[in-house]
Structures are given as C-alpha cells and as structure tokens.
Design a protein around this motif. Structure first.
Motif, PDB file in Angstrom:
ATOM      1  N   THR A 122      -7.380  13.893  -4.282  1.00  0.00           N
ATOM      2  CA  THR A 122      -6.348  13.001  -4.812  1.00  0.00           C
ATOM      3  C   THR A 122      -5.228  13.827  -5.433  1.00  0.00           C
ATOM      4  O   THR A 122      -5.367  15.032  -5.666  1.00  0.00           O
ATOM      5  N   LEU A 123      -4.111  13.159  -5.727  1.00  0.00           N
ATOM      6  CA  LEU A 123      -3.005  13.838  -6.402  1.00  0.00           C
ATOM      7  C   LEU A 123      -3.428  14.324  -7.779  1.00  0.00           C
ATOM      8  O   LEU A 123      -3.065  15.427  -8.196  1.00  0.00           O
ATOM      9  N   VAL A 124      -4.199  13.509  -8.481  1.00  0.00           N
ATOM     10  CA  VAL A 124      -4.672  13.907  -9.810  1.00  0.00           C
ATOM     11  C   VAL A 124      -5.518  15.170  -9.712  1.00  0.00           C
ATOM     12  O   VAL A 124      -5.395  16.098 -10.524  1.00  0.00           O
ATOM     13  N   ALA A 125      -6.392  15.236  -8.695  1.00  0.00           N
ATOM     14  CA  ALA A 125      -7.227  16.425  -8.503  1.00  0.00           C
ATOM     15  C   ALA A 125      -6.374  17.641  -8.199  1.00  0.00           C
ATOM     16  O   ALA A 125      -6.622  18.739  -8.724  1.00  0.00           O
ATOM     17  N   MET A 126      -5.360  17.482  -7.341  1.00  0.00           N
ATOM     18  CA  MET A 126      -4.467  18.585  -7.005  1.00  0.00           C
ATOM     19  C   MET A 126      -3.718  19.071  -8.246  1.00  0.00           C
ATOM     20  O   MET A 126      -3.657  20.278  -8.524  1.00  0.00           O
ATOM     21  N   ALA A 127      -3.145  18.133  -8.987  1.00  0.00           N
ATOM     22  CA  ALA A 127      -2.380  18.498 -10.179  1.00  0.00           C
ATOM     23  C   ALA A 127      -3.264  19.167 -11.227  1.00  0.00           C
ATOM     24  O   ALA A 127      -2.856  20.140 -11.871  1.00  0.00           O
ATOM     25  N   GLY A 152      -1.107  25.139  -5.036  1.00  0.00           N
ATOM     26  CA  GLY A 152      -1.248  23.824  -4.426  1.00  0.00           C
ATOM     27  C   GLY A 152       0.033  23.364  -3.760  1.00  0.00           C
ATOM     28  O   GLY A 152       1.103  23.440  -4.361  1.00  0.00           O
ATOM     29  N   PRO A 153      -0.027  22.875  -2.519  1.00  0.00           N
ATOM     30  CA  PRO A 153       1.160  22.295  -1.880  1.00  0.00           C
ATOM     31  C   PRO A 153       1.423  20.900  -2.434  1.00  0.00           C
ATOM     32  O   PRO A 153       0.612  20.003  -2.260  1.00  0.00           O
ATOM     33  N   MET A 154       2.559  20.724  -3.130  1.00  0.00           N
ATOM     34  CA  MET A 154       2.855  19.462  -3.801  1.00  0.00           C
ATOM     35  C   MET A 154       4.307  19.064  -3.578  1.00  0.00           C
ATOM     36  O   MET A 154       5.192  19.911  -3.490  1.00  0.00           O
ATOM     37  N   ILE A 155       4.546  17.758  -3.497  1.00  0.00           N
ATOM     38  CA  ILE A 155       5.912  17.243  -3.474  1.00  0.00           C
ATOM     39  C   ILE A 155       6.553  17.518  -4.832  1.00  0.00           C
ATOM     40  O   ILE A 155       5.911  17.369  -5.873  1.00  0.00           O
ATOM     41  N   THR A 156       7.800  17.921  -4.826  1.00  0.00           N
ATOM     42  CA  THR A 156       8.471  18.341  -6.061  1.00  0.00           C
ATOM     43  C   THR A 156       8.375  17.292  -7.160  1.00  0.00           C
ATOM     44  O   THR A 156       8.124  17.616  -8.329  1.00  0.00           O
ATOM     45  N   SER A 157       8.566  16.029  -6.803  1.00  0.00           N
ATOM     46  CA  SER A 157       8.566  14.961  -7.807  1.00  0.00           C
ATOM     47  C   SER A 157       7.204  14.742  -8.455  1.00  0.00           C
ATOM     48  O   SER A 157       7.106  14.049  -9.463  1.00  0.00           O
ATOM     49  N   THR A 158       6.145  15.322  -7.877  1.00  0.00           N
ATOM     50  CA  THR A 158       4.802  15.146  -8.438  1.00  0.00           C
ATOM     51  C   THR A 158       4.282  16.409  -9.122  1.00  0.00           C
ATOM     52  O   THR A 158       3.148  16.417  -9.599  1.00  0.00           O
ATOM     53  N   GLN A 159       5.086  17.471  -9.147  1.00  0.00           N
ATOM     54  CA  GLN A 159       4.633  18.700  -9.794  1.00  0.00           C
ATOM     55  C   GLN A 159       4.417  18.448 -11.289  1.00  0.00           C
ATOM     56  O   GLN A 159       5.294  17.915 -11.967  1.00  0.00           O
ATOM     57  N   PRO A 160       3.251  18.819 -11.818  1.00  0.00           N
ATOM     58  CA  PRO A 160       2.966  18.531 -13.223  1.00  0.00           C
ATOM     59  C   PRO A 160       3.731  19.424 -14.177  1.00  0.00           C
ATOM     60  O   PRO A 160       4.253  20.483 -13.802  1.00  0.00           O
ATOM     61  N   GLU A 161       3.782  18.999 -15.414  1.00  0.00           N
ATOM     62  CA  GLU A 161       4.448  19.770 -16.461  1.00  0.00           C
ATOM     63  C   GLU A 161       3.762  21.124 -16.629  1.00  0.00           C
ATOM     64  O   GLU A 161       2.542  21.229 -16.522  1.00  0.00           O
ATOM     65  N   GLY A 175       0.833  -1.195   0.000  1.00  0.00           N
ATOM     66  CA  GLY A 175       0.000   0.000   0.000  1.00  0.00           C
ATOM     67  C   GLY A 175       0.869   1.248   0.000  1.00  0.00           C
ATOM     68  O   GLY A 175       1.802   1.363   0.795  1.00  0.00           O
ATOM     69  N   VAL A 176       0.564   2.177  -0.907  1.00  0.00           N
ATOM     70  CA  VAL A 176       1.401   3.373  -1.064  1.00  0.00           C
ATOM     71  C   VAL A 176       0.510   4.598  -1.223  1.00  0.00           C
ATOM     72  O   VAL A 176      -0.470   4.572  -1.973  1.00  0.00           O
ATOM     73  N   VAL A 177       0.866   5.677  -0.509  1.00  0.00           N
ATOM     74  CA  VAL A 177       0.161   6.927  -0.706  1.00  0.00           C
ATOM     75  C   VAL A 177       0.469   7.436  -2.120  1.00  0.00           C
ATOM     76  O   VAL A 177       1.592   7.316  -2.618  1.00  0.00           O
ATOM     77  N   GLU A 178      -0.544   7.974  -2.787  1.00  0.00           N
ATOM     78  CA  GLU A 178      -0.437   8.305  -4.205  1.00  0.00           C
ATOM     79  C   GLU A 178       0.732   9.230  -4.511  1.00  0.00           C
ATOM     80  O   GLU A 178       1.454   9.032  -5.491  1.00  0.00           O
TER      81      GLU A 178
END
Length: 285
Positions: A214-219, A229-238, A97-100
C-alpha cells in the motif's frame, strides 16, 4: 463568430469518449446517421477535421484535442445554467473507486470543490489497488474509477501522466559499493514491471529491501530509511526527498492514470466525470 450548438458538441464528446459512431449513437439514443451528420456539420462549422477515421474507429486530430476541453466547458456550463435557473439540484450517490496514490494527491482538491458545489450528491470513495479497482469496475460495483490505464482494456474518458520518483529519507546516503535497496511494489501491481525494467536497463545492482502493498507501507518504509521507494511526487512523505541524477538511478518512471465511467450512469456520476474533465488543469500534464 461561430455559434457552437450544444447538440453538435454532445455528439462530438460522445464519439471522442467512446471512439465509434455506433457506440456514441447508442449512448445518445440517436441513429448512427444522425450522429455522423452532426459530426460533419460541426467540422464544417469550425472549418477543420476533428477526427481521423480508420477501420478501428475514430480518434481525435490535433484540432479535435484542442476542441475537447472547450466542448466540455460549453456543454457543462449550459447544463449548470439550466439547473440554477430552474432551481433543480442533483441528488445522487456515486461509487467512486480510486487508486490510493492518486486519491492522496491531486484528486483531493477536485473532489472538495465538487462537493462544495453539489452538497446533495453523496460519494462513496473506495480505495483499492489498481487491479482490484479494475475488477470491481468490470463487475459493475463502481460507477467511476481512477486507476492505471493498463488495467482496463477499454478507452478511458481521460488520461493523465504521472511519474514515479526515486524517493528516500532526507538523510539517506547511497552506498555505491552495495546493491541499491529498492522498496518494491507487490508482484501484482502494474507498476512493478516498469520499475524493475527501468533498473534492468541501466544494468544497476539492486536488491528488494522491502515489499510494499500500500501507499502507507511504501511511505513508512521510506521514512524509516529501509531503502529507495518509487513514489509519485504528491505522495512523498514529510522528511523525504527525490534522489538527484548523480545516484546513477534511471530517470522518473512514467505511468498513465485513466478516468473510467460505466456506459450507463446516473446523472450525478456523469456530472462528476464532467467536473473532473473540466478541472483537468489541476491534474498532471
């Protein structure tokens, strides 16, 4: 030259993970006296104290933390050598199990390498919010979990520090005359409190422009330009960027991600946990 006995290192690793000699003894199927003796023997061998002792249990000293990755590497390499020489392969199925937010970033490369080296181990990857993962883990529905360390009231096997960065669309312009439009996590998310707390400490005028579950909703909300939006750098969208310090926002928000495994797991799951630990250099500091 110091000859590090793998039996001593296994006792060291068990105590480091569980935090008590009694718990480690149960895991290793040894007596408490035997585990205590092995710890003393290892400390005598290396010439330093590896644990500090208190009424709450044992915790690693600075020297113990230095020893930890080497102990894992030595024990795991020994196991790997034995498997290769005997032609033994692990066949197992792991419920991971992994957080998105973490699954979409740092963990991909580690799991890819693990899968390439262990093609006979099947992995069911369950992506859920932090608190849902904790619930599944507590109910025994997961062998291994990677989630926010505040969600599970037990010591994680490993912990990594992540930072939520204030992320916007590349052409987003902050209007100093209006409240900052913040894309907020849903109420049950453990990252909601530190996010709102950071904003409140700076006495910043802000409003909830959108709630992302969700991450998709945030992105998506960030890419559309709804707000910050507060996001982890590796998940920041293009097409997005981190706001610079001149925006008057607080600094990055620190969060802790923990790796957890059940006390009794199959060989494949145990090997996955050890593999992630060995490749921790690929994860955030």
């Amino acid at each position: 030259m110091i000859d590090l006995d793998s039996h001593l290192l296994r006792a060291f690793l068990a105590v480091a993970e569980i935090g008590t000699v009694s718990g480690a003894a149960a895991t290793l199927n040894r007596t408490q006296a035997a585990v205590s003796m092995q710890l003393r023997k290892l400390e005598d061998l290396v010439g330093v104290k590896l644990f500090s002792r208190s009424s709450k249990g044992l915790s690693l000293t600075e020297q113990g933390r230095i020893m930890l990755p080497y102990a894992r590497e030595i024990v795991t390499l020994g196991d790997e050598a034995g498997k290769r020489l005997t032609g033994k392969t692990i066949r197992d199925r792991i419920r991971l199990g992994v957080v998105e937010d973490f699954a979409a970033g740092h963990l991909i490369e580690i799991l890819r390498n693990f899968r390439d080296q262990n093609p006979d181990i099947e992995i069911d990857i369950i992506i859920e919010p932090n608190r849902r993962l904790a619930e599944l883990f507590n109910n025994g529905a997961l062998d291994v979990a990677v989630c926010d360390s505040t969600c599970l009231p037990r010591k994680p096997t490993l912990t990594w520090t992540e930072y939520l960065m204030w992320t916007v669309r590349s052409d987003f312009v902050v209007d100093a005359g209006k409240p900052l439009p913040i894309i907020m996590f849903e109420e049950g998310c453990p990252w909601t409190i530190p996010t709102t707390g950071a904003l409140s400490q700076r006495n910043i005028k802000w409003k909830t422009a959108c709630v992302a579950s969700t991450l998709v909703a945030m992105a998506t909300a960030v890419r559309v330009g709804i707000g910050i939006g507060p996001m982890i750098t590796s998940t920041q969208p293009e097409g997005c960027r981190t706001l610079d310090k001149s925006s008057d926002l607080p600094g990055p928000i620190r969060i802790e991600i923990g790796l957890y495994n059940q006390p009794e797991i199959a060989e494949g799951a145990r090997y996955l946990v050890e593999f992630i630990a060995r490749h921790a250099a690929m994860l955030p500091a």
